[in-house]
Structures are given as structure tokens and as C-alpha cells.
Design an enzyme around this catalytic site. Structure first.
Site, PDB file in Angstrom:
ATOM      1  N   HIS A 109       0.809  -1.216   0.000  1.00 59.64           N
ATOM      2  CA  HIS A 109       0.000   0.000   0.000  1.00 59.64           C
ATOM      3  C   HIS A 109       0.844   1.270   0.000  1.00 59.64           C
ATOM      4  O   HIS A 109       0.358   2.347  -0.314  1.00 59.64           O
ATOM      5  CB  HIS A 109      -1.004   0.009   1.166  1.00 59.64           C
ATOM      6  CG  HIS A 109      -0.425   0.257   2.519  1.00 59.64           C
ATOM      7  ND1 HIS A 109      -0.169  -0.750   3.424  1.00 59.64           N
ATOM      8  CD2 HIS A 109      -0.061   1.401   3.143  1.00 59.64           C
ATOM      9  CE1 HIS A 109       0.320  -0.233   4.540  1.00 59.64           C
ATOM     10  NE2 HIS A 109       0.394   1.071   4.388  1.00 59.64           N
ATOM     11  N   ASP A 139       0.133  -7.521   1.298  1.00 65.89           N
ATOM     12  CA  ASP A 139       0.516  -6.120   1.454  1.00 65.89           C
ATOM     13  C   ASP A 139       2.031  -5.961   1.524  1.00 65.89           C
ATOM     14  O   ASP A 139       2.550  -5.199   2.324  1.00 65.89           O
ATOM     15  CB  ASP A 139      -0.148  -5.493   2.678  1.00 65.89           C
ATOM     16  CG  ASP A 139      -0.028  -3.967   2.665  1.00 65.89           C
ATOM     17  OD1 ASP A 139       0.059  -3.390   1.575  1.00 65.89           O
ATOM     18  OD2 ASP A 139       0.000  -3.361   3.748  1.00 65.89           O
ATOM     19  N   SER A 216       4.689   2.675   7.735  1.00 67.67           N
ATOM     20  CA  SER A 216       4.375   1.500   6.912  1.00 67.67           C
ATOM     21  C   SER A 216       5.583   1.020   6.133  1.00 67.67           C
ATOM     22  O   SER A 216       6.259   1.796   5.457  1.00 67.67           O
ATOM     23  CB  SER A 216       3.276   1.831   5.906  1.00 67.67           C
ATOM     24  OG  SER A 216       2.015   1.779   6.499  1.00 67.67           O
TER      25      SER A 216
END
Length: 368
Positions: A109, A139, A216
């Protein structure tokens, strides 16, 4: 019944709330107006089992772990050069150097919708990077930076222990090379309510080390300086949470990375159905009082579940001998299985308890 949670991905964007209704997952990627980025779950996804022994657990340049615990400053000094910031047209996130030739692991993402990115290193240098492979189910993604002779991180090949040190390194809110610390709070965590929007927020490591937008794809490190997880998501304070962060286990990350390196794709078991939580409305419609389990909303024609006789309205309560109390539980069990596995499924059909044998196949581009 579990109540939906707000979860944020640890990536940065225009700093608008990264909130999803239902399983609002806050991503750790700092999204800044990336229309292709899914403002959904804030955590990276796992595509294979995070059980000990899954994958070789180490990047090509990794070394054998040392037994002696390091101080937090020593951990930072050792690992920070292996953590990068990834800039896209829509925002930024973090990444971890997987091999000395410039290969980097990050969240899918973080780079979604981009083929070219910019990579910033701890020494201040910035170079171009190319997204070479990505897997939305887990992901996870690989970025090739235009730079060599880099310090590859060392990845742990097993799960950490609850209570051990966890140090998070990344770029929260764009503050590069930020360090936070805490402990491992739990293992095999699922984010309640996430299955309706994502297949990745299951079988995660939980930590109380602060994870924020921009983290992230960054590193969660143990006391020996090994990567034990890739930052994935957090539950924001407005949900009543205090220090609830989540990461993809290192064994999962390295196993997926090796698959992506091999042919650009990762293998995932396919069940051939769409699960959902048993809401009060669904419970009334099915005339059931127990809201635990995963109700089958649809069945793919010719898919494994359909071939085994499952149909919409069935309530799955067990898969491969493991209890299924929610759609997230179903995803977590499926994550640990492989295409070709034959598993038993137990389900309720009306007032009858049924059982079937399902032969899992390779997951198509979309589907469960």
C-alpha cells in the site's frame, strides 16, 4: 459480536483521516493524495504462515544472529542504516533493505499505483527506485533502488516471544529515521472487522511501540538487531486504543519476498467463497441466535468451496481443525495453508451441522 475498529495504515498521505467505515484500518503509509492508494487497513498483509520455520527468514545479505542483547542506542546504530524512506507521487512510507544490491521490502500500500519512486537513505542520499513486484494479498512489495553496496538487514527466521523488546524504525509523519520502542504485546492477531475490506490484517504481531502514518513498510527490531516484523497498522487513540500497533512477521515477509523474486508473484490458497460477519440483520434473516462464525455470502462457480457443496447462507465454524469465530479467523487459517492442501470445513446449515472436505487451489487475481 466484535465491534468494528478504526485501524490506520502506517503510511502518510495528505494527513486526511485514513479511516474506513466497518474495519477502519489506519495504514502506516503517509498518503498524500494518492488516488490509487487504498485508505483501508493500516497494516501490511501476510500471505503465508508466520509460524516458526516458514521461509528461510533472512535476506540475501543477512548474517547469523548474535546471542547478546544490545542496548537501544546500539540497535539503532546497527539497524538504522538498513531502513529507508520511500517517496511516491501520493505520499511516503518506509522500507527495509533486503539485499546489498539495493532490493528493498516495503508495504504494497506504500507503493500502490506507482512504478517509480524515490528512496531516501539514512546517510542522506536519495536515489531513484523501481517497484519490481507487489502482492496485495500480503501487502508486501519489492523496490529496486539505484544503489549498491548497501547494509542489508538481518531478518529473524522465527516469531518473537511475547514480552521481548520491540524497536520501531521508520518515517512517521515524514520525520525520517524516527525510533520508538516497546515490547511484543501479542502474536497471531486479527483486526476485527477488517475482512470486508482487506485480506491482509490477520496473523500479525502486536506491539505497544508507537507506530504512526509513515511507518508503513519500516522495521520492527528485537534486542539482537534482527528484523522481527514489517510495520503494518495501528489502531488510533480515537478508537479508545492505547499503543496498539501491528506488524507483518519477518518469516512471512521473507517468504513472500523470495516468491516475488522468483517470478513476481506469491502463491495463496483459494477457498472460493466470500465470508462476512454475522450481523444482527443476517442473524435474523438466517434465524440464528449465535453470531460467531463466518457466514458465506457467495460461492464462486466451479471453485473449491462450491465443488465441496458449500452454498450461501452456510456458517463456517471450523477450518482445518481450527475454530472460526469471525471472517478474520477464517482468513488467518487460510493464510497458513497452501494451494493443493485438502482441509476439513465444519459449518452450520440452518439447524444442521455439516462437514465437507475442500481441496484448495491457487488463488486467482481476486478472491478468497
Amino acid at each position: 459480536m466484535r465491534r468494528p475498529l478504526k485501524v490506520h495504515r502506517s503510511g502518510l498521505g495528505p494527513l486526511a483521516p485514513l479511516v474506513l467505515v466497518l474495519a477502519v484500518l489506519t495504514g502506516c503509509t503517509a498518503f498524500e493524495g494518492n488516488g490509487d492508494a487504498d485508505p483501508g487497513p493500516t497494516a501490511t498483509r501476510t500471505a503465508q504462515s508466520a509460524e516458526a520455520g516458514t521461509g528461510d527468514g533472512q535476506g540475501p545479505g543477512s548474517a547469523e544472529p548474535e546471542d547478546a542483547a544490545l542496548s537501544i542506542p546500539e540497535i539503532v546504530e546497527a539497524v538504522q542504516p538498513s531502513v529507508v524512506t520511500i517517496f511516491t507521487e501520493g505520499g511516503l512510507g518506509s522500507g527495509v533493505i533486503y539485499s546489498e544490491d539495493g532490493l528493498i521490502i516495503t508495504n504494497e500500500h506504500v507503493v500502490r499505483g506507482n512504478t517509480e519512486v524515490e528512496v531516501a537513505f539514512a546517510d542522506g542520499r536519495r536515489v531513484a527506485g523501481t517497484v519490481t513486484a507487489a502482492d496485495r494479498v500480503s501487502d508486501l512489495a519489492l523496490v529496486q533502488a539505484d544503489r549498491e553496496d548497501l547494509p542489508a538487514a538481518q531478518f529473524q527466521d522465527r516469531l518473537p516471544e511475547i514480552g521481548e523488546l520491540a524497536v520501531v524504525i521508520g518515517s512517521p509523519l515524514g520525520f525520517e529515521n524516527t525510533v520508538t520502542s516497546g515490547i511484543i504485546s501479542g502474536l497471531h492477531r486479527q483486526i476485527p472487522g477488517s475482512a470486508s475490506r482487506s485480506q491482509s490484517l490477520v496473523d500479525l504481531i502486536q506491539t505497544d511501540a508507537a507506530i504512526s502514518p509513515g511507518n508503513s513498510g519500516g522495521a520492527v527490531v528485537n534486542g539482537q538487531g534482527e528484523i522481527i516484523g514489517i510495520s503494518e497498522a495501528y489502531i488510533p487513540p480515537q478508537s479508545g486504543a492505547v499503543s496498539l500497533g501491528f506488524a507483518i512477521p519477518a518469516p512471512t515477509a521473507t517468504a513472500i519476498a523470495e516468491e516475488l523474486l522468483e517470478d513476481g508473484t506469491a502463491d495463496h490458497a483459494y477457498l472460493g467463497l466470500t465470508p462476512a460477519a454475522i450481523t444482527p440483520q443476517i442473524a435474523r434473516q438466517l434465524r440464528v441466535e449465535d453470531t460467531t462464525g463466518a457466514v458465506v455470502i457467495s460461492v464462486a462457480e466451479g471453485g473449491p468451496a462450491g465443488e465441496a457443496g458449500l452454498r450461501p447462507g452456510d456458517i463456517i465454524t471450523s477450518l482445518d481443525g481450527e475454530e472460526v469465530a469471525s471472517p478474520e479467523d477464517l482468513l488467518a487459517v487460510l493464510r497458513r495453508l497452501d494451494p493443493g492442501d485438502a482441509v476439513d470445513v465444519e459449518f452450520n446449515r440452518g439447524s444442521d451441522r455439516e462437514q465437507a472436505r475442500i481441496e484448495l487451489t491457487e488463488r486467482p487475481t481476486e478472491g478468497l
